[in-house]
Design an enzyme around this catalytic site. Structure first.
Site, PDB file in Angstrom:
ATOM      1  N   HIS A  21      42.475  29.199  37.713  1.00  0.00           N
ATOM      2  CA  HIS A  21      43.703  30.301  37.323  1.00  0.00           C
ATOM      3  C   HIS A  21      44.507  29.906  38.687  1.00  0.00           C
ATOM      4  O   HIS A  21      43.977  30.570  39.931  1.00  0.00           O
ATOM      5  CB  HIS A  21      43.038  31.473  37.031  1.00  0.00           C
ATOM      6  CG  HIS A  21      42.388  31.499  35.959  1.00  0.00           C
ATOM      7  ND1 HIS A  21      41.080  32.234  35.617  1.00  0.00           N
ATOM      8  CD2 HIS A  21      42.593  30.919  34.751  1.00  0.00           C
ATOM      9  CE1 HIS A  21      40.578  32.012  34.478  1.00  0.00           C
ATOM     10  NE2 HIS A  21      41.440  31.271  33.906  1.00  0.00           N
ATOM     11  N   GLU A  24      44.848  33.262  41.123  1.00  0.00           N
ATOM     12  CA  GLU A  24      43.725  33.884  41.850  1.00  0.00           C
ATOM     13  C   GLU A  24      43.319  33.173  43.275  1.00  0.00           C
ATOM     14  O   GLU A  24      42.785  32.248  43.192  1.00  0.00           O
ATOM     15  CB  GLU A  24      42.497  33.750  40.739  1.00  0.00           C
ATOM     16  CG  GLU A  24      42.677  34.472  39.755  1.00  0.00           C
ATOM     17  CD  GLU A  24      41.857  34.320  38.414  1.00  0.00           C
ATOM     18  OE1 GLU A  24      40.762  33.816  38.776  1.00  0.00           O
ATOM     19  OE2 GLU A  24      41.816  34.743  37.221  1.00  0.00           O
ATOM     20  N   ASN A  70      39.975  27.666  31.570  1.00  0.00           N
ATOM     21  CA  ASN A  70      38.763  28.154  31.492  1.00  0.00           C
ATOM     22  C   ASN A  70      38.381  28.488  30.041  1.00  0.00           C
ATOM     23  O   ASN A  70      37.161  29.080  29.847  1.00  0.00           O
ATOM     24  CB  ASN A  70      38.681  29.692  32.566  1.00  0.00           C
ATOM     25  CG  ASN A  70      37.257  29.834  32.850  1.00  0.00           C
ATOM     26  OD1 ASN A  70      36.577  28.639  33.269  1.00  0.00           O
ATOM     27  ND2 ASN A  70      36.762  30.923  33.066  1.00  0.00           N
ATOM     28  N   HIS A 116      36.593  32.924  41.238  1.00  0.00           N
ATOM     29  CA  HIS A 116      37.680  33.756  40.528  1.00  0.00           C
ATOM     30  C   HIS A 116      38.034  35.025  41.279  1.00  0.00           C
ATOM     31  O   HIS A 116      37.053  35.541  41.786  1.00  0.00           O
ATOM     32  CB  HIS A 116      37.300  34.014  39.064  1.00  0.00           C
ATOM     33  CG  HIS A 116      37.347  32.765  38.093  1.00  0.00           C
ATOM     34  ND1 HIS A 116      38.351  32.336  37.464  1.00  0.00           N
ATOM     35  CD2 HIS A 116      36.294  31.728  38.081  1.00  0.00           C
ATOM     36  CE1 HIS A 116      38.093  31.326  36.769  1.00  0.00           C
ATOM     37  NE2 HIS A 116      36.881  30.821  37.030  1.00  0.00           N
ATOM     38  N   ALA A 165      34.162  28.350  26.581  1.00  0.00           N
ATOM     39  CA  ALA A 165      33.869  27.074  27.158  1.00  0.00           C
ATOM     40  C   ALA A 165      34.510  26.913  28.562  1.00  0.00           C
ATOM     41  O   ALA A 165      35.533  26.379  28.549  1.00  0.00           O
ATOM     42  CB  ALA A 165      34.385  26.044  26.123  1.00  0.00           C
ATOM     43  N   THR A 167      35.489  26.026  32.554  1.00  0.00           N
ATOM     44  CA  THR A 167      35.352  24.878  33.477  1.00  0.00           C
ATOM     45  C   THR A 167      34.112  24.578  33.695  1.00  0.00           C
ATOM     46  O   THR A 167      33.565  23.191  34.193  1.00  0.00           O
ATOM     47  CB  THR A 167      36.412  25.167  34.450  1.00  0.00           C
ATOM     48  OG1 THR A 167      37.569  25.992  33.903  1.00  0.00           O
ATOM     49  CG2 THR A 167      36.728  24.056  35.003  1.00  0.00           C
ATOM     50  N   ARG A 168      33.172  25.331  34.468  1.00  0.00           N
ATOM     51  CA  ARG A 168      32.029  25.239  35.134  1.00  0.00           C
ATOM     52  C   ARG A 168      30.863  24.580  34.010  1.00  0.00           C
ATOM     53  O   ARG A 168      29.983  24.194  34.652  1.00  0.00           O
ATOM     54  CB  ARG A 168      31.484  26.397  35.996  1.00  0.00           C
ATOM     55  CG  ARG A 168      31.428  27.611  35.083  1.00  0.00           C
ATOM     56  CD  ARG A 168      31.227  28.819  35.533  1.00  0.00           C
ATOM     57  NE  ARG A 168      31.248  29.984  35.175  1.00  0.00           N
ATOM     58  CZ  ARG A 168      32.129  30.889  34.745  1.00  0.00           C
ATOM     59  NH1 ARG A 168      33.413  30.419  35.387  1.00  0.00           N
ATOM     60  NH2 ARG A 168      32.059  31.928  33.747  1.00  0.00           N
ATOM     61  N   GLU A 178      33.090  35.923  40.693  1.00  0.00           N
ATOM     62  CA  GLU A 178      34.305  36.746  40.406  1.00  0.00           C
ATOM     63  C   GLU A 178      34.287  37.958  41.292  1.00  0.00           C
ATOM     64  O   GLU A 178      33.357  38.556  41.413  1.00  0.00           O
ATOM     65  CB  GLU A 178      34.158  37.350  38.851  1.00  0.00           C
ATOM     66  CG  GLU A 178      35.105  37.959  38.532  1.00  0.00           C
ATOM     67  CD  GLU A 178      36.192  37.301  37.823  1.00  0.00           C
ATOM     68  OE1 GLU A 178      37.582  37.378  38.107  1.00  0.00           O
ATOM     69  OE2 GLU A 178      35.891  36.380  36.822  1.00  0.00           O
ATOM     70  N   TYR A 288      43.919  39.886  31.141  1.00  0.00           N
ATOM     71  CA  TYR A 288      43.715  40.265  29.801  1.00  0.00           C
ATOM     72  C   TYR A 288      44.547  40.999  28.771  1.00  0.00           C
ATOM     73  O   TYR A 288      44.064  41.278  27.773  1.00  0.00           O
ATOM     74  CB  TYR A 288      42.307  40.815  29.918  1.00  0.00           C
ATOM     75  CG  TYR A 288      41.276  39.775  30.438  1.00  0.00           C
ATOM     76  CD1 TYR A 288      41.409  38.657  30.871  1.00  0.00           C
ATOM     77  CD2 TYR A 288      39.598  40.163  30.603  1.00  0.00           C
ATOM     78  CE1 TYR A 288      40.448  37.621  31.233  1.00  0.00           C
ATOM     79  CE2 TYR A 288      38.780  39.559  31.251  1.00  0.00           C
ATOM     80  CZ  TYR A 288      39.057  38.081  31.357  1.00  0.00           C
ATOM     81  OH  TYR A 288      37.976  37.268  32.047  1.00  0.00           O
TER      82      TYR A 288
END
Length: 313
Positions: A21, A24, A70, A116, A165, A167-168, A178, A288
């Site tokens: 993102h 971030e 992500n 993140h 699903a 990215t990692r 995070e 969000y």
């Protein structure tokens, strides 16, 4: 007596992703630094590759260009025929899958750390996708112990309909990191220091594991996602109440039925329903609002891991 432990292959290839993102900034800042000077992330016998995952979003200092990177690493997007008509992040996902995957194959990277930030007061948080993964539970236990007395929470996103699903997820062992609270587009020194320490301890764990150290059985406390809660809305679908001051910044703290959750503009409190205590996370997360998520309800549970050591030793 032979100890009962899981013998795991040594770890060879590790990637550290920043900028999944683009607003971030801690991961972006650290990864750019490590691309210039990676001394602090190098460990003997280990390939550690820092990587900016969404460079266009980083340049624009925005979460994403066309869609959330992500969330697009499922087989449907990764299998689409490459074309300029695809959203930028889907094309980027296919490229990342080629470089670090392919997902679910022997050739994929062993571990991906995806960095993140959150605007929520979640402190240091590790994100776990599989509750039965002894290796990651052991790693998270090591990181938590090394960070103490600084708290470090583990967020388990294993859920039939709420998992996504990431990215990692192309790595054999995906690790979400995070750290917050930090506003989007801002760098805070305390948050940067915490994220840097989390990566240091994680790499030390991998190094110790590869050197043949045996990690005895352990247990960690985790917070498992149960439900995502939207803001109350009016008939037009617009937000009709905001996070209550008594819930704001109270991530990971127990929230009991009847406790205040939302507050309307005319001063009416909306309490928590249900009949059991939950532990909120991502409370009032800025990113969000578009996903219609005011906070996530989690349940607290304990995960156990068997003893592990590298199969080379």
């Amino acid at each position: 007596m032979i100890s009962c432990h899981a013998a795991e292959d040594p770890i060879k290839k590790v990637a550290i992703f920043g900028g999944t993102h683009g607003n971030e900034l801690t991961g972006v800042f650290l990864v750019k630094h490590w691309l210039e000077n990676g001394t602090e992330i190098q460990r003997t016998g280990l390939e550690v590759k820092p990587f900016i995952t969404n460079p266009r979003a980083v340049k624009e200092c925005t979460r994403y260009i066309d869609c959330d990177l992500n969330r697009v690493f499922g087989p449907e997007n990764l299998g689409k025929k490459m074309s300029e008509d695809l959203p930028y992040e889907v094309r980027r996902a296919q490229e990342i899958n080629r470089l670090f995957g392919p997902k679910d194959s022997e050739d994929s990277y062993d571990i991906i750390f995806d960095l993140h930030n959150t605007t929520s007061n979640m402190g240091c948080t590790l994100i776990l996708e599989d509750s039965k993964n002894d290796f990651l539970i052991q790693m998270f236990h090591y990181i938590k112990t090394s960070l103490a007395p600084l708290p470090c929470y583990v967020y388990l996103i294993e859920h039939p309909s709420l998992r996504y699903a990431t990215t990692r997820s192309i790595a054999k062992y995906p690790v979400g990191i995070e750290v917050g609270p930090q506003p989007q587009g801002v760098l805070r020194a305390d948050i940067l220091d915490q994220m840097r320490k989390m990566i240091k301890h994680a790499l030390d764990f991998i190094h110790n594991f590869n050197e043949g150290k045996e990690f005895p059985p352990c247990a960690i406390e985790v917070y498992k996602i149960m439900e995502k809660v939207d803001y109350p809305r009016n008939e037009s679908g617009e937000i009709a109440a905001i996070i209550h001051p008594k819930l704001q910044d109270q991530d990971w703290k127990p929230l009991h039925p009847g406790d205040p959750v939302f507050l309307t503009l005319d001063g009416k409190t909306v309490p928590l329903g249900g009949d059991h205590t939950v532990y909120p996370a991502f409370v009032n997360e800025a990113a969000y609002y578009e996903k219609k998520e005011a906070f996530a309800k989690t349940a607290k549970l304990t995960l156990n891991a068997k003893s592990i050591r590298s199969s080379l030793h």
